[in-house]
Design a protein around this motif. Structure first.
Motif, PDB file in Angstrom:
ATOM      1  N   MET A  43      -2.812  -3.867   0.919  1.00  0.00           N
ATOM      2  CA  MET A  43      -2.269  -3.769   2.278  1.00  0.00           C
ATOM      3  C   MET A  43      -2.723  -2.474   2.933  1.00  0.00           C
ATOM      4  O   MET A  43      -3.189  -1.557   2.269  1.00  0.00           O
ATOM      5  CB  MET A  43      -0.749  -3.842   2.235  1.00  0.00           C
ATOM      6  CG  MET A  43      -0.110  -2.863   1.295  1.00  0.00           C
ATOM      7  SD  MET A  43       1.655  -3.116   1.162  1.00  0.00           S
ATOM      8  CE  MET A  43       1.756  -4.411  -0.019  1.00  0.00           C
ATOM      9  N   ARG A  44      -2.577  -2.469   4.222  1.00  0.00           N
ATOM     10  CA  ARG A  44      -2.909  -1.257   4.973  1.00  0.00           C
ATOM     11  C   ARG A  44      -1.652  -0.776   5.670  1.00  0.00           C
ATOM     12  O   ARG A  44      -0.928  -1.577   6.261  1.00  0.00           O
ATOM     13  CB  ARG A  44      -4.004  -1.549   5.994  1.00  0.00           C
ATOM     14  CG  ARG A  44      -5.288  -1.977   5.301  1.00  0.00           C
ATOM     15  CD  ARG A  44      -6.483  -1.896   6.217  1.00  0.00           C
ATOM     16  NE  ARG A  44      -7.697  -2.163   5.458  1.00  0.00           N
ATOM     17  CZ  ARG A  44      -8.415  -1.211   4.854  1.00  0.00           C
ATOM     18  NH1 ARG A  44      -8.031   0.047   4.930  1.00  0.00           N
ATOM     19  NH2 ARG A  44      -9.504  -1.523   4.188  1.00  0.00           N
ATOM     20  N   ALA A  45      -1.400   0.515   5.584  1.00  0.00           N
ATOM     21  CA  ALA A  45      -0.152   1.036   6.131  1.00  0.00           C
ATOM     22  C   ALA A  45      -0.412   2.285   6.958  1.00  0.00           C
ATOM     23  O   ALA A  45      -1.334   3.039   6.679  1.00  0.00           O
ATOM     24  CB  ALA A  45       0.806   1.365   4.993  1.00  0.00           C
ATOM     25  N   GLU A  46       0.392   2.482   7.971  1.00  0.00           N
ATOM     26  CA  GLU A  46       0.371   3.740   8.710  1.00  0.00           C
ATOM     27  C   GLU A  46       1.787   4.014   9.204  1.00  0.00           C
ATOM     28  O   GLU A  46       2.614   3.107   9.293  1.00  0.00           O
ATOM     29  CB  GLU A  46      -0.625   3.696   9.872  1.00  0.00           C
ATOM     30  CG  GLU A  46      -0.337   2.637  10.901  1.00  0.00           C
ATOM     31  CD  GLU A  46      -1.347   2.644  12.032  1.00  0.00           C
ATOM     32  OE1 GLU A  46      -1.872   3.708  12.347  1.00  0.00           O
ATOM     33  OE2 GLU A  46      -1.592   1.567  12.592  1.00  0.00           O
ATOM     34  N   MET A 184       9.130  -2.864   2.585  1.00  0.00           N
ATOM     35  CA  MET A 184       8.204  -1.743   2.402  1.00  0.00           C
ATOM     36  C   MET A 184       7.986  -1.007   3.718  1.00  0.00           C
ATOM     37  O   MET A 184       7.929   0.231   3.743  1.00  0.00           O
ATOM     38  CB  MET A 184       6.868  -2.252   1.883  1.00  0.00           C
ATOM     39  CG  MET A 184       6.883  -2.506   0.404  1.00  0.00           C
ATOM     40  SD  MET A 184       5.230  -2.858  -0.124  1.00  0.00           S
ATOM     41  CE  MET A 184       5.546  -4.097  -1.317  1.00  0.00           C
ATOM     42  N   LEU A 362       3.875   4.132  -1.688  1.00  0.00           N
ATOM     43  CA  LEU A 362       4.335   4.353  -0.317  1.00  0.00           C
ATOM     44  C   LEU A 362       4.474   5.848  -0.031  1.00  0.00           C
ATOM     45  O   LEU A 362       4.223   6.312   1.081  1.00  0.00           O
ATOM     46  CB  LEU A 362       5.669   3.639  -0.096  1.00  0.00           C
ATOM     47  CG  LEU A 362       5.579   2.124   0.037  1.00  0.00           C
ATOM     48  CD1 LEU A 362       6.932   1.485  -0.119  1.00  0.00           C
ATOM     49  CD2 LEU A 362       4.985   1.748   1.378  1.00  0.00           C
ATOM     50  N   ILE A 365       1.187   7.409   0.908  1.00  0.00           N
ATOM     51  CA  ILE A 365       0.783   7.187   2.298  1.00  0.00           C
ATOM     52  C   ILE A 365       1.287   8.333   3.167  1.00  0.00           C
ATOM     53  O   ILE A 365       0.580   8.879   3.997  1.00  0.00           O
ATOM     54  CB  ILE A 365       1.358   5.845   2.811  1.00  0.00           C
ATOM     55  CG1 ILE A 365       0.535   4.682   2.281  1.00  0.00           C
ATOM     56  CG2 ILE A 365       1.395   5.792   4.327  1.00  0.00           C
ATOM     57  CD1 ILE A 365      -0.821   4.555   2.906  1.00  0.00           C
TER      58      ILE A 365
END
Lengths: 368, 343
Positions: A43-46, A184, A362, A365
């Motif tokens: 996944m991609r997270a910001e 998440m 997480l 990130i």
């Protein structure tokens, strides 16, 4: 038991039987054959995507499912409620005195209320009062409130408190059960939320520092010393696990969910006692959509393939039982074995287990 | 590594489709001096619906464009890339639904069962229909369709079933009518379904997608046995175990129907060995990876990527530590890089 999504499975019995066969191999062959049973979809997270929110995060899965979470805090007047263990109707000198004796950190302990966190989940194609958004939001709220630490942190003084609005928006239609994704994203948003620093003291009307640089994080970071009682507390995160036969598979995709025997949603937070590992905050079973799938018709009962249609439904049932392990799809019955549940929980909470990996991923990130 | 969370990335550079180059020969520079038009001199720029492409009257409007009444401006109606063929302007949509054409081999999923026909989802804007009269009935091709067949319609296909069919005709509103009147067509089993977005064929060559003119049904040789791959023009793909139909060779034309009809409408899988299951899943995952990488999906490419992936896995097992990215996309990227090196 929380219901599965309304969008029901539209797979043919032959496909379901095939998927079931692949997932019940040892080791299970997943739909994405590069992934093992404990692997999550990448996944991609910001974070900090919404400028006017106290905290926000966006996570997109590779298949296009995308969630956006915003956390907004507001100061609200607390409703007056009598303090337990005293008839003190007005904050008298005596109660203020006892409060001063207490440690300042303990000042807010146990004073948080569940109503101080309000969550709304919006999923395209679903009404606000449809069962899926309602259950998702209640499961997410439940896991947040379970430990009681978050709501206590919202306490300002006897007259005021923070009210936290958590708005969760699924930007795509729910391709798989979106609970893990939403959780998440919520985790990341809460982890990066900041509240303005308080300048006033005690029971004064709250006055805040208008410098955003001076704001305090909602989940305070650990500075240097990592004593056992001063563990960095993090919001809980929910992982989905499903069982097929004796195999346990984490983060199932839509097609995999369609053949699940049972699905568990496990909310876990980082452990207080040890720096590694995790603790379970709440567990829910989720009704897998496989229960609603139509059974496949075996060749011997299909008139189009030279079989004979059974004369009665009882006859059909007995014939089906005999064919249970062939290539005919039979929807799973019953729930989850107790041994499997304990195995799932163990896999989640153990040192280096699934929960720890998710939480640290997480965390990375935010740091990176 | 159980979980990988990456920061958002810029979109990957678009690969040129190989046959993409012939469209834009801008020999005479007529467009100079037109400011609105200057940004779209490269084909890579994207226009959005409602965007003015040009107000110059010398251009003709093509697909994906529109000229409002009482004006001469050409406006884009879809989001996509601009193409110029001499004086014709057309916009090729980034994503479009499949437009059925007569003779297309498609894979469809039954959505609903009606009295004398099925409604089939073939990824087109509208559902296709498969009349009861357009299927092979068990027991001979020339049998009359009786009321009993109509009552037993669900024994042939029921909701959710997958089938491979051919587009027989198109109606006025562009809905397709399918048929399965061949032994190649019919219900699908023993395998795994994958779909890819983007329409195949179409007015202009599209990036990715199934190519209409290539062979769409082929058999792949794997270590565990033969695997059938069916590439529907509509972007639906079926990967399954190859089943020898024993009547194929010795049976005459008249007996053909009877020998095959035994399993024609079966919804029961055969016994599938673990090796075959694994290879089917591998092919299907690689196809998904190829879509993610934006390569075209046809027989040649699938065979090459599959063989490359098998080779890479063998190397990894013997040597260890072969460089590859995460998931299906990573593997396909590694294989493609290797194929490019080989020339």
């Amino acid at each position: 038991m929380a219901p599965s999504q309304a969008a029901h499975v539209n797979l043919s019995p032959a496909e379901l039987s095939f998927l079931r066969a692949t997932l019940s191999q040892t080791p299970p062959i997943r739909l994405d054959h590069t992934k093992g049973p404990k692997d999550f979809r990448s996944m991609r997270a910001e974070y900090d995507v919404l400028p006017s929110a106290n905290g926000s995060a966006r996570i997109a899965l590779e298949d296009g499912t995308e969630a956006l979470v915003g956390v907004k805090a507001e100061v609200e007047k607390s409703q007056w409620r009598p303090t337990p263990g005293g008839e003190a109707s007005i904050p008298t000198v005596a109660t203020v005195a006892t409060a001063e004796v207490e440690d300042t950190e303990d000042d807010s302990r146990g004073k948080g209320q569940n109503a101080w966190i309000e969550m709304s989940v919006e999923i395209p194609g679903f009404r606000e009062d449809d069962s899926l958004p309602v259950f998702l939001s209640s499961m997410l709220t439940e896991s947040l409130l379970a430990s009681g630490e978050l709501k206590d942190r919202l306490y300002i003084n006897t007259r005021f408190h923070w009210k936290l609005y958590i708005d969760i928006l699924l930007l795509s239609p729910p391709l798989s059960y979106p609970l893990a994704l939403l959780s998440m994203a919520t985790h990341l948003a809460l982890l990066t939320s900041r509240l303005p620093a308080l300048k006033s003291e005690k029971d004064e009307d709250p006055l805040f520092d208008d410098d955003w640089d001076a704001s305090v994080p909602l989940y305070p970071k650990n500075k240097g010393k990592a004593s056992a009682d001063n563990q960095i507390d993090k919001p809980p995160v929910i992982v989905l696990a499903m069982a097929v036969g004796n195999n346990i598979i984490f983060d199932p995709c839509k097609e995999e969910l369609a053949v699940a025997d049972a699905v568990l949603a496990i909310a876990c937070a980082s452990s207080k006692s040890s720096p590694t590992g995790a603790r379970v905050v709440s567990i829910r079973t989720i009704d897998p959509p496989s229960h609603l799938t139509p059974p496949g018709i075996p060749d011997s009962m299909n008139s189009a393939t030279g079989g004979k249609v059974p004369s009665s439904s009882a006859d059909a049932l007995t014939q089906r039982e005999l064919l249970a392990n062939s290539g005919v799809w039979t929807p799973p019955r019953g729930g989850m074995k107790r041994g499997l549940i304990s195995q799932v929980v163990k896999m989640v909470v153990e040192n280096g287990g699934v929960a720890e990996e998710v939480i640290s991923a997480l965390q990375a990130i935010e740091v990176g | 590594m159980a979980i990988s969370i990456l920061p958002p990335s810029l979109p990957a550079p678009r690969r040129h489709a190989p046959s993409d180059t012939s469209d834009h020969d801008m020999s005479d520079g007529e467009i100079s001096g037109n400011e609105e038009f200057s940004h779209s001199t490269t084909t890579e720029s994207i226009v959005t619906p409602g965007e003015t492409i040009t107000s110059d009257t010398q251009w003709m409007r093509g697909h994906g464009t529109y000229i409002p009444a009482n004006s001469s401006t050409i406006i884009s109606t879809v989001a996509g890339t601009l193409h110029k063929t001499n004086k014709l302007l057309s916009v090729q949509a980034l994503r479009a639904r499949y437009q059925p054409e007569i003779g297309d081999l498609v894979i469809g999923r039954i959505v609903s069962v009606q009295t004398k026909k099925w409604s089939v989802d073939i990824a087109a804007p509208m559902l296709a229909s498969l009349p009861l009269s357009a299927i092979n009935l068990p027991g001979g091709i020339l049998r009359r369709r009786t009321a009993v067949d109509e009552l037993n319609i669900r024994t042939f296909f029921s909701e959710g079933d997958l089938l491979v069919a051919e587009v027989q005709s198109l109606h006025q509103d562009n809905t397709a009518s399918l048929h399965t009147r061949s032994l190649k067509y019919g219900k699908l089993r023993n395998g795994l379904f994958t779909s890819l977005t983007g329409a195949g064929g179409g007015i202009l060559s599209r990036r990715g997608g199934v190519v209409r003119s290539r062979r769409q049904v082929f058999t792949l040789n794997t270590a565990a046995g033969e695997i059938d791959v069916v590439l529907g023009v509509n972007g639906y793909i079926w990967v399954s175990k190859h089943v020898e139909t024993k009547g194929e060779k010795d049976a005459g034309i008249t007996k053909l129907e009877e020998t095959v009809s035994e399993t024609l409408y079966s919804s029961q899988n055969e016994d599938l060995e673990p090796g075959v299951l694994k290879e089917i899943t591998r092919v299907s995952t690689l196809i998904k990876g190829m879509v993610a990488c934006g390569t075209r999906v046809d027989e040649d490419m699938i065979v090459r990527v599959y063989e490359g992936a098998i080779e890479m896995q063998a190397e990894e097992e013997s040597l260890g530590g072969v460089e590859k990215g995460i998931g299906a996309k990573g593997i396909v990227e590694a294989v493609l890089a290797r194929l490019a090196l080989d020339g």
